[in-house]
Design a protein around this motif. Structure first.
Motif, PDB file in Angstrom:
ATOM      1  N   LYS A  31       3.878 -10.832 -31.780  1.00  0.00           N
ATOM      2  CA  LYS A  31       3.723 -10.785 -30.325  1.00  0.00           C
ATOM      3  C   LYS A  31       4.726 -11.701 -29.644  1.00  0.00           C
ATOM      4  N   ASN A  32       4.901 -11.525 -28.325  1.00  0.00           N
ATOM      5  CA  ASN A  32       5.744 -12.424 -27.548  1.00  0.00           C
ATOM      6  C   ASN A  32       5.225 -13.848 -27.695  1.00  0.00           C
ATOM      7  N   GLY A  33       6.135 -14.785 -27.957  1.00  0.00           N
ATOM      8  CA  GLY A  33       5.742 -16.179 -28.112  1.00  0.00           C
ATOM      9  C   GLY A  33       5.311 -16.562 -29.516  1.00  0.00           C
ATOM     10  N   ALA A  34       5.507 -15.664 -30.490  1.00  0.00           N
ATOM     11  CA  ALA A  34       5.071 -15.948 -31.864  1.00  0.00           C
ATOM     12  C   ALA A  34       6.001 -16.917 -32.588  1.00  0.00           C
ATOM     13  N   GLY A  35       7.240 -17.076 -32.085  1.00  0.00           N
ATOM     14  CA  GLY A  35       8.197 -17.964 -32.729  1.00  0.00           C
ATOM     15  C   GLY A  35       9.411 -17.261 -33.301  1.00  0.00           C
ATOM     16  N   LYS A  36       9.558 -15.973 -33.024  1.00  0.00           N
ATOM     17  CA  LYS A  36      10.671 -15.207 -33.602  1.00  0.00           C
ATOM     18  C   LYS A  36      12.031 -15.727 -33.112  1.00  0.00           C
ATOM     19  N   SER A  37      12.153 -15.926 -31.800  1.00  0.00           N
ATOM     20  CA  SER A  37      13.429 -16.403 -31.251  1.00  0.00           C
ATOM     21  C   SER A  37      13.727 -17.824 -31.714  1.00  0.00           C
ATOM     22  N   THR A  38      12.699 -18.651 -31.829  1.00  0.00           N
ATOM     23  CA  THR A  38      12.900 -20.025 -32.319  1.00  0.00           C
ATOM     24  C   THR A  38      13.428 -20.013 -33.743  1.00  0.00           C
ATOM     25  N   LEU A  39      12.893 -19.138 -34.577  1.00  0.00           N
ATOM     26  CA  LEU A  39      13.372 -19.023 -35.962  1.00  0.00           C
ATOM     27  C   LEU A  39      14.843 -18.631 -35.984  1.00  0.00           C
ATOM     28  N   ALA A  40      15.226 -17.681 -35.155  1.00  0.00           N
ATOM     29  CA  ALA A  40      16.631 -17.252 -35.100  1.00  0.00           C
ATOM     30  C   ALA A  40      17.540 -18.390 -34.657  1.00  0.00           C
ATOM     31  N   LYS A  94       0.829  -1.205   0.000  1.00  0.00           N
ATOM     32  CA  LYS A  94       0.000   0.000   0.000  1.00  0.00           C
ATOM     33  C   LYS A  94       0.865   1.258   0.000  1.00  0.00           C
ATOM     34  N   VAL A  95       1.864   1.247  -0.885  1.00  0.00           N
ATOM     35  CA  VAL A  95       2.781   2.380  -0.986  1.00  0.00           C
ATOM     36  C   VAL A  95       2.046   3.604  -1.532  1.00  0.00           C
ATOM     37  N   GLU A  96       2.594   4.770  -1.252  1.00  0.00           N
ATOM     38  CA  GLU A  96       1.973   6.016  -1.707  1.00  0.00           C
ATOM     39  C   GLU A  96       2.514   6.475  -3.055  1.00  0.00           C
ATOM     40  N   ILE A  97       3.706   5.972  -3.419  1.00  0.00           N
ATOM     41  CA  ILE A  97       4.372   6.402  -4.654  1.00  0.00           C
ATOM     42  C   ILE A  97       4.742   5.165  -5.464  1.00  0.00           C
ATOM     43  N   LEU A  98       4.412   5.157  -6.766  1.00  0.00           N
ATOM     44  CA  LEU A  98       4.792   4.070  -7.667  1.00  0.00           C
ATOM     45  C   LEU A  98       5.799   4.606  -8.674  1.00  0.00           C
ATOM     46  N   LEU A  99       6.952   3.937  -8.756  1.00  0.00           N
ATOM     47  CA  LEU A  99       8.023   4.331  -9.667  1.00  0.00           C
ATOM     48  C   LEU A  99       8.205   3.236 -10.709  1.00  0.00           C
ATOM     49  N   PHE A 100       8.046   3.587 -11.986  1.00  0.00           N
ATOM     50  CA  PHE A 100       8.183   2.638 -13.089  1.00  0.00           C
ATOM     51  C   PHE A 100       9.451   2.968 -13.869  1.00  0.00           C
ATOM     52  N   ASP A 101      10.380   2.000 -13.892  1.00  0.00           N
ATOM     53  CA  ASP A 101      11.660   2.183 -14.574  1.00  0.00           C
ATOM     54  C   ASP A 101      11.569   1.571 -15.972  1.00  0.00           C
ATOM     55  N   GLU A 102      11.398   2.416 -16.979  1.00  0.00           N
ATOM     56  CA  GLU A 102      11.284   2.003 -18.381  1.00  0.00           C
ATOM     57  C   GLU A 102      10.329   0.820 -18.542  1.00  0.00           C
ATOM     58  N   PRO A 103       9.058   1.000 -18.240  1.00  0.00           N
ATOM     59  CA  PRO A 103       8.105  -0.112 -18.257  1.00  0.00           C
ATOM     60  C   PRO A 103       7.820  -0.671 -19.640  1.00  0.00           C
ATOM     61  N   LEU A 104       8.176   0.048 -20.716  1.00  0.00           N
ATOM     62  CA  LEU A 104       7.842  -0.405 -22.066  1.00  0.00           C
ATOM     63  C   LEU A 104       8.992  -1.088 -22.779  1.00  0.00           C
ATOM     64  N   ALA A 105      10.164  -1.153 -22.134  1.00  0.00           N
ATOM     65  CA  ALA A 105      11.386  -1.541 -22.852  1.00  0.00           C
ATOM     66  C   ALA A 105      11.309  -2.916 -23.484  1.00  0.00           C
ATOM     67  N   ASN A 106      10.675  -3.900 -22.836  1.00  0.00           N
ATOM     68  CA  ASN A 106      10.725  -5.280 -23.323  1.00  0.00           C
ATOM     69  C   ASN A 106       9.360  -5.829 -23.716  1.00  0.00           C
ATOM     70  N   LEU A 107       8.431  -4.934 -24.051  1.00  0.00           N
ATOM     71  CA  LEU A 107       7.068  -5.353 -24.345  1.00  0.00           C
ATOM     72  C   LEU A 107       6.728  -5.180 -25.820  1.00  0.00           C
ATOM     73  N   ASP A 108       5.841  -6.063 -26.320  1.00  0.00           N
ATOM     74  CA  ASP A 108       5.348  -5.843 -27.669  1.00  0.00           C
ATOM     75  C   ASP A 108       4.443  -4.613 -27.675  1.00  0.00           C
ATOM     76  N   PRO A 109       4.219  -4.001 -28.835  1.00  0.00           N
ATOM     77  CA  PRO A 109       3.493  -2.716 -28.873  1.00  0.00           C
ATOM     78  C   PRO A 109       2.118  -2.749 -28.219  1.00  0.00           C
ATOM     79  N   ALA A 110       1.347  -3.809 -28.481  1.00  0.00           N
ATOM     80  CA  ALA A 110       0.004  -3.870 -27.906  1.00  0.00           C
ATOM     81  C   ALA A 110       0.069  -3.998 -26.393  1.00  0.00           C
ATOM     82  N   THR A 111       1.004  -4.797 -25.885  1.00  0.00           N
ATOM     83  CA  THR A 111       1.156  -4.933 -24.434  1.00  0.00           C
ATOM     84  C   THR A 111       1.629  -3.624 -23.819  1.00  0.00           C
ATOM     85  N   GLY A 112       2.481  -2.887 -24.545  1.00  0.00           N
ATOM     86  CA  GLY A 112       2.902  -1.575 -24.070  1.00  0.00           C
ATOM     87  C   GLY A 112       1.724  -0.634 -23.889  1.00  0.00           C
TER      88      GLY A 112
END
Length: 573
Positions: free
Chosen positions: A337-346, A163-181
């Motif tokens: 999206k994450n899990g689409a198979g991009k890393s497997t292809l590489a 139940k903190v009073e302040i929320l600090l987000f450190d680059e929350p979009l860095a590792n997300l696909d666009p829709a998840t961002g």
């Protein structure tokens, strides 16, 4: 008089191992319930500012403090790190480094267990915060089974337990696909509206954060606050471009068309923006079509590729019937999206795994005939997580590793490593230990370690994640120079739609292991069904073209990309 949630007064901090301060004469007041974006290029001091807010300075990172920083009126130097954690909750950029439980529910409950909360009350609070971040149906899963966006929500739920009073987000979009961002920004906004907590977002991706409103944007440069303004006032200046922060693409389009951006136009959102569409229509009509690229010989050929993990009892295909050709000297984006198979292809291309069906050939030679070591003479692979690639404690040795393994002389190694470090923006740190680098700097280090080897094809997994606009441009322009002078081909696995639009003429779209599209980025990012299936994000260029009533918004997006490419290629690399 209202007490500030966070207050810096003429604050200066110098790390113990450094002679010069990292942040200087910071004066900043954030009121309870405000929503603030802190932006700035790498090394500007924004991470140090965040460390002051969450108590890592002075408790974990030692140094010399001048001035004061207070939380809810209390000087942070008089507070323990435990006391600070009860007021400030931090969601890290690398969420994997924040997990402590074997299951999602256990991880969320960790704080309550430490506080000896009775089991019934603990369960009630876990369900409450899980509901706030919409994870009620994921509590029995291991955090590592979740998507990037879900992992982020687990970390957020963990800090909400206090139940903190302040929320600090450190680059929350860095590792997300666009829709998840987009969903992440909407979640942060919903929490802000429903709880009234003070929200601080540290992020490079300004346009994405401004999907929902913020009260102020604090711009950091060289350890000082360069601006502290409402979004509309800041966007009306040229300060973002001067500082090396990317402005929203729709504003760049309006500037190219000769429109002066003013605060009264409400430029902070495309929905609120007012502008003269005639200027944009006239600019669009003046643009000619970009000349087609000359035909090139094929470099990499993938035919009817399929893959299933051998230990999967159901033998579910991770890839199925994937076919494409990558030409010599070509740049191609691989998106989905994450899990689409991009890393497997590489991994299949590099030989880490072997196809279940189909074939992969390089310049006509079947790669099945080559070992991983033999493939490495022609192919380079830069992983998404830099910590998984780093082998040596010193930066120079890390970049020199591959060259030394090839038996190259130390004089040539030194020259090539120095040149590569300079282009990748790491030359000032050449004698530093790797542990002293930020996440984004480590990313550049791993790219440098592959680039120095000069392969004919480089596969880069999220090369711009965690990079500010200036370093993003530095890296991509170096790759462009390498492409132009040595003919190196690139396959970019990326969630960065700007990279896809700006630097590649083709994009491959993978969805659930199948290749759904092989087309120009402008076409892909204006096709609603494809965007939804691949969890991409429609470009704001398309939306501003619709607002202007242009007859062919897809063509307009292409015109913008071609214009920017011409501007960029005309500049010295």
């Amino acid at each position: 008089m209202c007490v500030s949630a966070i207050r810096f007064e003429d604050f200066t901090f110098t790390y113990k191992a450094q002679a010069e301060p990292t942040v200087s004469h910071i004066s900043l007041s954030i009121a309870p319930g405000e929503k603030i974006l802190i932006a700035g290029p790498s090394g500007s001091g924004k991470s140090t500012l965040a460390h002051c807010i969450n108590g890592l300075i002075p408790h974990a990172f030692k140094g010399r403090i001048q001035g004061t920083v207070s939380l809810m009126g209390e000087d942070i130097r008089g507070m323990s790190i435990f006391a600070v954690s009860k007021k400030v909750g931090t969601v890290l950029q690398d969420t994997d480094g924040q997990f402590v439980g074997l299951r999602v529910g256990e991880d969320i409950a960790f704080v309550a267990e430490n506080d000896c909360v009775p089991p019934e009350e603990m369960r009630r609070r876990v369900m409450e915060v899980a509901g706030m971040v919409r994870l009620e149906d994921q509590l029995t899963k291991a955090p590592q089974q979740l998507s990037g966006g879900q992992k982020q929500r687990v970390s957020l739920a963990g800090v909400l337990m206090d139940k903190v009073e302040i929320l600090l987000f450190d680059e929350p979009l860095a590792n997300l696909d666009p829709a998840t961002g987009v969903q992440t920004i909407e979640l942060i906004d919903r929490l802000h509206r429903e709880t009234g907590k003070t929200i601080i977002i540290v992020e490079h991706r300004l346009e994405e954060v401004l999907h929902r409103s913020v009260d102020r944007i604090v711009v950091m440069e060289q350890g000082r606050i360069k601006a502290d303004l409402p979004p509309a006032d800041l966007l009306a200046t040229g300060m973002l471009r001067e500082t090396g922060i990317r402005e929203p693409l729709y504003l760049s389009a309006l500037r190219y068309a000769g429109t002066e951006i003013r605060a009264e136009m409400h430029p902070e959102s495309l929905e609120t923006l007012t502008f003269d569409p005639a200027r944009l229509r006239a600019w669009d009509q003046e643009r000619g079509n970009e000349a087609p690229e000359p035909p090139r010989s094929p470099l990499l050929t993938v035919r009817d590729l399929g893959f299933s993990y051998p230990r999967d009892p159901n033998r579910q295909p991770v890839l199925e019937g994937v076919s494409f050709t990558l030409a010599a000297g070509e740049w191609v984006s691989l998106v989905g999206k994450n899990g689409a198979g991009k890393s497997t292809l590489a991994k299949l291309i590099c030989g880490f795994n072997h196809p279940s069906t189909g074939s992969i050939s390089l310049e006509g030679q079947n790669l099945a005939d080559l070992s991983i070591k033999e493939r490495s003479q022609h192919l380079g692979y830069v992983m998404q997580n830099p910590n998984q690639m780093i082998s040596f404690p010193l930066i120079f040795d890390e970049v020199a590793l591959g060259l030394r393994n090839r038996g190259m002389g130390e004089k040539e190694i030194h020259d090539r490593v120095m040149d590569t470090l300079a282009i990748c923006g790491l030359h000032p740190f050449r004698k530093w230990p790797v542990s002293a680098l930020s996440y984004g700097q480590k990313k550049r280090l791993t790219i440098a370690a592959i680039l120095v080897l000069g392969p004919s094809l480089i596969i880069l997994d999220e090369p711009t994640a965690g990079q500010d606009f200036r370093h993003y441009r530095d890296i991509m322009e170096f790759l462009r120079k390498l492409n132009r002078e040595q003919g190196t081909s690139f396959l970019f696995m990326t969630h960065d739609m700007h990279l896809m639009l700006e630097y590649t003429r083709r994009a491959l779209v993978l969805v659930d292991g199948k290749l759904l599209a092989d087309a120009a980025p402008a076409t892909i990012l204006t096709e609603p069904d494809l965007i939804a299936a691949a969890r991409l994000k429609q470009t704001s260029l398309y939306n501003v073209a619709l607002r202007a009533g242009l007859s062919d918004p897809v063509r307009f997006v292409g015109h913008f990309i071609a214009y920017e490419r011409l501007q960029r290629e005309a500049a010295p690399a």
